[in-house]
Design a protein around this motif. Structure first.
Motif, PDB file in Angstrom:
ATOM      1  N   LYS A  49      57.612  50.123  13.858  1.00 44.68           N
ATOM      2  CA  LYS A  49      58.553  49.313  13.561  1.00 44.68           C
ATOM      3  C   LYS A  49      57.937  47.886  12.846  1.00 44.68           C
ATOM      4  CE  LYS A  49      62.055  48.644  16.764  1.00 44.68           C
ATOM      5  NZ  LYS A  49      61.630  48.772  18.626  1.00 44.68           N
ATOM      6  N   ILE A  50      56.592  49.056  12.640  1.00 51.51           N
ATOM      7  CA  ILE A  50      55.171  48.182  11.270  1.00 51.51           C
ATOM      8  C   ILE A  50      55.219  48.213  10.498  1.00 51.51           C
ATOM      9  CG2 ILE A  50      52.846  48.141  10.992  1.00 51.51           C
ATOM     10  CD1 ILE A  50      52.483  48.581  14.001  1.00 51.51           C
ATOM     11  N   THR A  51      55.576  47.834   9.227  1.00 46.19           N
ATOM     12  CA  THR A  51      56.022  47.449   7.975  1.00 46.19           C
ATOM     13  C   THR A  51      55.389  47.999   7.363  1.00 46.19           C
ATOM     14  OG1 THR A  51      55.782  45.223   7.898  1.00 46.19           O
ATOM     15  CG2 THR A  51      58.012  46.112   8.566  1.00 46.19           C
ATOM     16  N   PHE A  52      53.926  47.671   7.683  1.00 47.43           N
ATOM     17  CA  PHE A  52      52.447  47.824   7.181  1.00 47.43           C
ATOM     18  C   PHE A  52      52.885  49.742   6.185  1.00 47.43           C
ATOM     19  CE2 PHE A  52      48.617  49.680   6.386  1.00 47.43           C
ATOM     20  CZ  PHE A  52      48.002  48.664   4.926  1.00 47.43           C
ATOM     21  N   PRO A  53      53.105  50.114   5.180  1.00 46.62           N
ATOM     22  CA  PRO A  53      53.488  50.705   3.889  1.00 46.62           C
ATOM     23  C   PRO A  53      52.765  52.405   4.544  1.00 46.62           C
ATOM     24  CG  PRO A  53      53.899  48.930   2.736  1.00 46.62           C
ATOM     25  CD  PRO A  53      53.303  48.533   3.439  1.00 46.62           C
ATOM     26  N   PRO A  54      51.132  52.217   4.578  1.00 50.64           N
ATOM     27  CA  PRO A  54      50.292  52.926   4.816  1.00 50.64           C
ATOM     28  C   PRO A  54      51.381  53.919   6.231  1.00 50.64           C
ATOM     29  CG  PRO A  54      49.165  51.563   3.689  1.00 50.64           C
ATOM     30  CD  PRO A  54      50.243  51.075   3.908  1.00 50.64           C
ATOM     31  N   ALA A 105      48.908  41.128  10.504  1.00 49.30           N
ATOM     32  CA  ALA A 105      49.701  40.688  11.212  1.00 49.30           C
ATOM     33  C   ALA A 105      51.091  39.596   9.602  1.00 49.30           C
ATOM     34  CB  ALA A 105      49.770  38.674  10.503  1.00 49.30           C
ATOM     35  N   LYS A 106      51.059  39.814   8.808  1.00 48.80           N
ATOM     36  CA  LYS A 106      51.886  39.664   8.039  1.00 48.80           C
ATOM     37  C   LYS A 106      53.004  41.126   8.281  1.00 48.80           C
ATOM     38  CE  LYS A 106      49.261  41.096   3.801  1.00 48.80           C
ATOM     39  NZ  LYS A 106      49.250  40.482   2.991  1.00 48.80           N
ATOM     40  N   TYR A 107      52.778  42.325   8.865  1.00 42.15           N
ATOM     41  CA  TYR A 107      53.244  43.219   9.098  1.00 42.15           C
ATOM     42  C   TYR A 107      54.329  43.575  10.508  1.00 42.15           C
ATOM     43  CZ  TYR A 107      50.944  44.714   4.294  1.00 42.15           C
ATOM     44  OH  TYR A 107      50.281  44.316   3.635  1.00 42.15           O
ATOM     45  N   MET A 108      53.915  42.707  11.122  1.00 45.48           N
ATOM     46  CA  MET A 108      54.525  43.040  12.484  1.00 45.48           C
ATOM     47  C   MET A 108      55.220  41.688  12.815  1.00 45.48           C
ATOM     48  SD  MET A 108      51.035  44.474  14.180  1.00 45.48           S
ATOM     49  CE  MET A 108      51.179  44.771  15.993  1.00 45.48           C
ATOM     50  N   ALA A 109      56.389  41.850  13.340  1.00 45.59           N
ATOM     51  CA  ALA A 109      57.698  40.920  13.615  1.00 45.59           C
ATOM     52  C   ALA A 109      56.725  40.747  15.584  1.00 45.59           C
ATOM     53  CB  ALA A 109      58.363  41.092  14.167  1.00 45.59           C
ATOM     54  N   PRO A 110      56.834  39.230  16.277  1.00 43.44           N
ATOM     55  CA  PRO A 110      56.099  38.398  17.401  1.00 43.44           C
ATOM     56  C   PRO A 110      56.577  39.711  18.308  1.00 43.44           C
ATOM     57  CG  PRO A 110      57.638  37.110  16.375  1.00 43.44           C
ATOM     58  CD  PRO A 110      57.836  37.716  14.392  1.00 43.44           C
ATOM     59  N   GLU A 111      58.115  40.216  18.367  1.00 44.72           N
ATOM     60  CA  GLU A 111      57.753  41.124  19.125  1.00 44.72           C
ATOM     61  C   GLU A 111      57.579  42.350  19.409  1.00 44.72           C
ATOM     62  OE1 GLU A 111      60.285  39.803  16.917  1.00 44.72           O
ATOM     63  OE2 GLU A 111      62.300  41.322  16.225  1.00 44.72           O
ATOM     64  N   VAL A 112      57.287  43.133  17.954  1.00 40.71           N
ATOM     65  CA  VAL A 112      56.593  44.492  17.401  1.00 40.71           C
ATOM     66  C   VAL A 112      54.724  43.729  17.918  1.00 40.71           C
ATOM     67  CG1 VAL A 112      56.019  45.827  16.106  1.00 40.71           C
ATOM     68  CG2 VAL A 112      58.042  44.689  15.872  1.00 40.71           C
ATOM     69  N   ASP A 144      54.250  42.003  20.642  1.00 45.34           N
ATOM     70  CA  ASP A 144      54.068  42.235  22.349  1.00 45.34           C
ATOM     71  C   ASP A 144      53.759  43.266  22.770  1.00 45.34           C
ATOM     72  OD1 ASP A 144      54.295  38.656  22.456  1.00 45.34           O
ATOM     73  OD2 ASP A 144      56.264  38.521  22.374  1.00 45.34           O
ATOM     74  N   ALA A 145      54.931  43.585  21.802  1.00 44.64           N
ATOM     75  CA  ALA A 145      55.107  45.493  22.384  1.00 44.64           C
ATOM     76  C   ALA A 145      53.907  46.187  22.513  1.00 44.64           C
ATOM     77  CB  ALA A 145      56.366  46.458  21.757  1.00 44.64           C
ATOM     78  N   VAL A 146      53.107  45.924  20.905  1.00 43.36           N
ATOM     79  CA  VAL A 146      51.976  46.934  21.149  1.00 43.36           C
ATOM     80  C   VAL A 146      51.111  46.166  22.150  1.00 43.36           C
ATOM     81  CG1 VAL A 146      49.708  46.595  19.998  1.00 43.36           C
ATOM     82  CG2 VAL A 146      52.087  46.606  18.439  1.00 43.36           C
ATOM     83  N   SER A 147      51.001  45.175  22.597  1.00 44.62           N
ATOM     84  CA  SER A 147      49.705  43.992  23.155  1.00 44.62           C
ATOM     85  C   SER A 147      50.550  44.840  25.426  1.00 44.62           C
ATOM     86  CB  SER A 147      50.741  42.427  23.236  1.00 44.62           C
ATOM     87  OG  SER A 147      49.414  41.968  24.862  1.00 44.62           O
ATOM     88  N   THR A 148      51.389  44.792  25.266  1.00 47.47           N
ATOM     89  CA  THR A 148      51.943  45.721  26.477  1.00 47.47           C
ATOM     90  C   THR A 148      51.396  46.608  26.292  1.00 47.47           C
ATOM     91  OG1 THR A 148      54.128  44.118  26.253  1.00 47.47           O
ATOM     92  CG2 THR A 148      54.440  45.871  28.067  1.00 47.47           C
ATOM     93  N   ALA A 149      51.797  47.499  25.367  1.00 42.99           N
ATOM     94  CA  ALA A 149      51.308  49.276  25.210  1.00 42.99           C
ATOM     95  C   ALA A 149      49.244  49.210  25.774  1.00 42.99           C
ATOM     96  CB  ALA A 149      51.375  49.505  23.785  1.00 42.99           C
ATOM     97  N   PHE A 150      48.829  48.400  25.436  1.00 46.53           N
ATOM     98  CA  PHE A 150      47.578  48.246  25.214  1.00 46.53           C
ATOM     99  C   PHE A 150      46.703  47.590  26.936  1.00 46.53           C
ATOM    100  CE2 PHE A 150      47.329  48.921  20.627  1.00 46.53           C
ATOM    101  CZ  PHE A 150      47.022  50.843  20.916  1.00 46.53           C
ATOM    102  N   LYS A 151      48.265  47.136  27.823  1.00 49.41           N
ATOM    103  CA  LYS A 151      48.032  46.723  28.334  1.00 49.41           C
ATOM    104  C   LYS A 151      46.908  45.640  27.863  1.00 49.41           C
ATOM    105  CE  LYS A 151      48.793  49.424  31.738  1.00 49.41           C
ATOM    106  NZ  LYS A 151      49.024  50.653  32.105  1.00 49.41           N
ATOM    107  N   MET A 152      47.387  44.240  26.669  1.00 49.50           N
ATOM    108  CA  MET A 152      46.189  43.819  26.517  1.00 49.50           C
ATOM    109  C   MET A 152      46.283  42.188  27.355  1.00 49.50           C
ATOM    110  SD  MET A 152      46.529  43.610  22.424  1.00 49.50           S
ATOM    111  CE  MET A 152      45.218  42.973  21.636  1.00 49.50           C
ATOM    112  N   GLU A 153      44.989  41.823  27.402  1.00 46.30           N
ATOM    113  CA  GLU A 153      44.833  40.020  28.483  1.00 46.30           C
ATOM    114  C   GLU A 153      44.595  39.660  27.756  1.00 46.30           C
ATOM    115  OE1 GLU A 153      45.084  39.475  31.334  1.00 46.30           O
ATOM    116  OE2 GLU A 153      46.327  41.574  32.650  1.00 46.30           O
ATOM    117  N   ILE A 154      44.627  37.515  27.422  1.00 46.87           N
ATOM    118  CA  ILE A 154      44.028  37.086  26.291  1.00 46.87           C
ATOM    119  C   ILE A 154      42.625  37.189  26.357  1.00 46.87           C
ATOM    120  CG2 ILE A 154      43.510  34.446  26.529  1.00 46.87           C
ATOM    121  CD1 ILE A 154      46.060  33.865  27.438  1.00 46.87           C
ATOM    122  N   GLY A 155      42.182  37.294  25.393  1.00 45.17           N
ATOM    123  CA  GLY A 155      40.838  37.436  25.139  1.00 45.17           C
ATOM    124  C   GLY A 155      39.987  39.081  24.967  1.00 45.17           C
TER     125      GLY A 155
END
Lengths: 588, 588
Positions: free
Chosen positions: A309-314, A371-378, A380-391
């Motif tokens: 769902k990341i729209t970055f062509p490469p 940033a410009k190739y990723m919708a907010p929910e995408v 969030d999904a990536v962030s969840t996959a990486f278990k990202m915390e703030i910082g």
């Protein structure tokens, strides 16, 4: 004074020895002539002791001799151990000094070509290798050799107590070219015939199992004529272990105890056992390599399913070409500057990547190169996959599996090092198991053994051995410590028919197989016990123990990167009559 | 059954283990099929255990498998340890047998080319060497390897506890032709250049002393391309020891304790220390050789001064030509028959003597081959010189000193052996000291080092070093055990000027000296501690421990008398491209 004798080493004396009459021997580390007093720092491997020559307390002859001392003279001193007015806290003997009454110069010394007492001067390594015996006097290398010795002793005592018998296998064997190049030794008695120095005692240790020795070990010298790198020498040592009967369930605990014992007895470091185990497949998945440093986290995560769902062509191109999108999360990595990210991007470039993507999660939301190739929910999904915390900050690469893994492995190591995530005092041990049995040699267009041709297949995969050999797992294992491969081993094939089949899959003709391994395959036929073993890279282990970064620092008389001994000047030309006797001539 | 596992070895079980459920693994030593019962002797390195397959106590499948076993199959057996009706006193496990309930054939076996269970069959040594791994299964060689291992462990632990550091010295050194021939290794990276394998780590260990290591040891592999004899191999091991500061007063007790410890810990033999010491000169006088067996008497006696009165013309001729008359007395030797004396006479003939004279002292008076040439008072004088008692016999030779000593030494050994004077359980250790510094090389017409060129002269003889070098004693010593030279060592030269002088006396040109030993002589200049050392022949020591008569019996994979490995078939021809890479070609 009794010839050449000492009552104490230069590291022995303490305040409680005050008033003792002592005899010391050693090297003159420094002389300070204050006009009315001469101070000598006397050095040996055990320490430095200050010796005072005071004309009021010794004969004029003794004082004159002391005045004429120069650095590196070897002397014997008689005197009384006395409390110093001002203790030197930098020396273990710093509370005392010797008031000398007699001196005996055992050896004079020319001015050495490299400074010994002066630690601050950088000396180039060529000169250090040429005058290795002087470089050793500075301390660190001798200390490494003592650690090496202790590690050897510790290993031998542990394995001996566990029923392993050390056997010296021959250094003159048969050349069976494969893998690395052999070093050859021409025979005088058999013209045109050559011995090969052992690349490892592999076949010999298996023959000892066939002979019924049951448990074998050896700290074996091995020889490989490879192109040298920083961590290679033409000869090296391995702790070679083999045992009959049993599986990794018997072997792993033995090796775990061995390694723990060696760390404990040499460096007083506790290693926790049992060691973590991970299959090769999981290891490649989670760390991108088969020898990860598990002292720190930053496990890799395949996010290909989200990346759709990341729209970055490469990225879309990569996924269409069956590539992957993978990355890892740096805890508190949001502080990485643009410059730091640019550097990491350039580093990834060395592995053929045009761009390293990053995502930072901050209290204000996400910032990202994508940033410009990723919708907010995408996002969030990536962030969840990486278990990202703030910082936190995630790094992401897209491409073919192999280079992505390789680059992420290196990025992970680089980030860990730069961000101080590597605890140099910690030793994390990992068993990596179930390596593939075969690898594909692109150059020669044929299968080759991933480990060596005596490795047993994992019997669960036996049905695939002819139809899909590259997917067959082997019963092999590596021991990885702090990201270095420290040992490698396997369950061996103990069936001559299976051994012959493996040789045939490897493309060895019956003729070539017979010439090279015939005697060994025959040996397997007379009742071979199931057996397995391992070889630990001893030089590497000592490097870890010593915290050395160069293999040359843990070897007494190493070769340089061109396999030359700069001290002896070896190799060297030899007279023609010597070659005549060996039935060879140099080919110009 | 848990794969490949055992609960006990085949040498473990005793009566107190009765009723235990056990798992054994091992080789089928013998199978006896009695029709209704199958007995299997199961063997491993630790012993033999009898296993009973009784169709009433196991499944038919198990019984059928047992019936089809053949010698040298490797099997796993599950069963119950049970008291045997009739114990077998020849086996340590002879009071029990295993009543088998399950069997697992781990490896089948072809009929081996040499019998393993049958001790009575003589197998020629070529075949034994070709199938070394099967010959080992018979037991004795494996047992020797275990003794060898224990001796290594014992050595290492003793020396380590005494502050010696084991250091591995390089196997790739510089060729410095002298003494034995070097084995050479062509360099791939440096065309036309060669490494030499070490004949001993002599210079390296001295460099470690110069480096300040203080105390070094190594069980070192050494390589000499000599023509082989029964007790030689192209590679051998020595316990190599070097220490700084101190003299033989420090070194000898260390080595005495080391040897005692090794004998005690491997064979439970007590060796008394301190060892006897004798100078080379006395040794030649008393035993006619520099490595006497002092377990028995028969000391030699020079009777030249009495022999002046023996009127036998050949003796008179010998004395006129500055020869000597010397012999020894055999206690209770008067029982030697005429035939026995004729045989000894013929034996002396092998050393170039035309006649061996003898005198017997009996209750009736003397009988002697020289009776008619000796007046009664001359006979009495000789008898007194040899301290003859009634029933003794003296043997006497006349000739030049060197051959007389040589022949008497051999006669003495022969008589001792034949008359059972040698106690095989006794180990008599002797230090022989003060060897000559130089020997005269007849062939090349020049002086050579008796020990090696790094040996220090005895300082009492320094004034003779140029005027009469052959009479200069060295500070060297051998350790002789039961008539075998087991160790050799010396105080080393620690003065570069003296070292250069010795090289010049040995006829080495400054140029040649520089090329071969230049780096070493330079090293001596930067402050060399006084140091000394010793090397113990490890293979020889193990032979003594094991009572082995052939060096091949204490080495895992030895070469034959032509330096060939018959098992691997090494040395062997190698492909031309391998030689091309090494820049050499075979010279036909």
């Amino acid at each position: 004074m009794s010839l050449f004798k000492r009552t104490h080493t230069c590291g022995d004396l303490r305040l409680q020895d005050a008033n003792k009459k002592v005899l010391l021997v050693g090297w003159v580390h420094r002389v300070r002539n204050l006009g009315s007093l001469v101070f000598v720092d006397l050095r040996d491997r055990f320490g430095i002791t200050q010796v005072l020559f005071d004309p009021k307390q010794c004969s004029e002859q003794v004082y004159t001799t002391a005045k004429n001392l120069r650095a590196e003279f070897v002397i014997q001193v008689e005197g009384v151990c006395s409390k110093k007015l001002t203790a030197n806290p930098n020396l273990s003997t710093g509370e005392i000094e010797i008031i000398a009454s007699a001196i005996n110069v055992l050896s004079e010394a020319d001015v050495p070509p490299l400074p010994i007492a002066d630690d601050t001067m950088e000396v180039n390594e060529e000169l250090r290798l040429q005058y290795r015996y002087l470089d050793m006097r500075k301390g660190p290398i001798l200390n490494n050799l003592v650690v090496r010795h202790k590690a050897m002793q510790s290993t031998r005592n542990f394995l001996s107590n566990d029923g392993f018998i050390e056997v010296a296998t021959p250094n003159f064997g048969k050349s069976t070219p494969e893998g690395a190049r052999d070093y050859l030794v021409p025979s005088r008695v058999h013209p045109g015939h050559f011995y090969a120095l052992p690349q490892s005692p592999q076949m010999f240790k298996q023959l000892l199992m066939i002979a019924g020795l049951d448990r074998y070990f050896q700290i074996a010298a091995c020889f490989r004529d490879e192109d040298l790198r920083a961590d290679r020498q033409p000869e090296f040592h391995q702790i070679d272990v083999e045992m009959s009967f049993g599986t990794t369930e018997e072997l792993f605990p033995i090796i775990e105890k061995l390694v723990s014992r060696v760390f404990k007895e040499t460096m007083n470091v506790e290693i926790s056992a049992p060691f973590v185990r991970m299959t090769y497949a999981d290891c490649m998945d989670i760390y991108g390599c088969d020898k990860p440093d598990i002292r720190y986290g930053m496990k890799l995560k395949n996010i290909s399913h989200i990346a759709e769902k990341i729209t970055f062509p490469p990225i879309q191109d990569v996924l269409k070409a069956s590539g992957i999108v993978k990355g890892f999360c740096i805890e508190k990595g949001a502080d990485l500057s643009r410059k730091a990210l640019d550097e990491l991007n350039a580093f990834a470039g060395q592995f053929g990547f045009k761009g390293l993507a990053w995502i930072k999660k901050t209290a204000e939301g996400y910032t990202s190169s994508l940033a410009k190739y990723m919708a907010p929910e995408v996002m969030d999904a990536v962030s969840t996959a990486f278990k990202m915390e703030i910082g936190d900050c995630a790094l992401i690469l897209a491409g073919n599996k192999k280079p992505v893994n390789q680059a992420l492995d290196h990025l992970r190591r680089k980030v860990a090092k730069e961000r101080g995530l590597v605890d140099p005092k910690k030793f994390a041990c990992l068993w990596v198991t179930d390596f593939p049995l075969f690898a594909w040699n692109e150059e020669d267009g044929r299968l080759e053994s991933e480990h060596h041709p005596f490795t047993s297949p994992n019997f669960e995969d036996m049905h695939l051995i002819e139809s899909d050999p590259l997917s067959v797992r082997s019963s092999s294992y590596d021991l990885v410590i702090n990201g270095y491969e420290c040992a490698s081993g396997s369950q061996r094939i103990h069936d001559s028919r299976l051994q012959e089949k493996i040789f045939s899959i490897l493309g060895l003709s019956a003729q070539s197989c017979k010439e090279r391994f015939g005697f060994f395959v025959e040996a397997l036929r007379y009742g071979t016990p199931p057996h397995l073993g391992i070889a630990l890279g001893f030089d590497r282990l000592v490097m870890l123990l010593c915290g050395a970064e160069n293999i040359r620092d843990v070897i007494a008389f190493p070769k340089n990167a061109k396999a030359r001994d700069l001290m002896q000047e070896a190799p060297s030309p030899v007279p023609q009559d010597q070659l005549d006797m060996l039935h060879i001539r140099v080919r110009h």
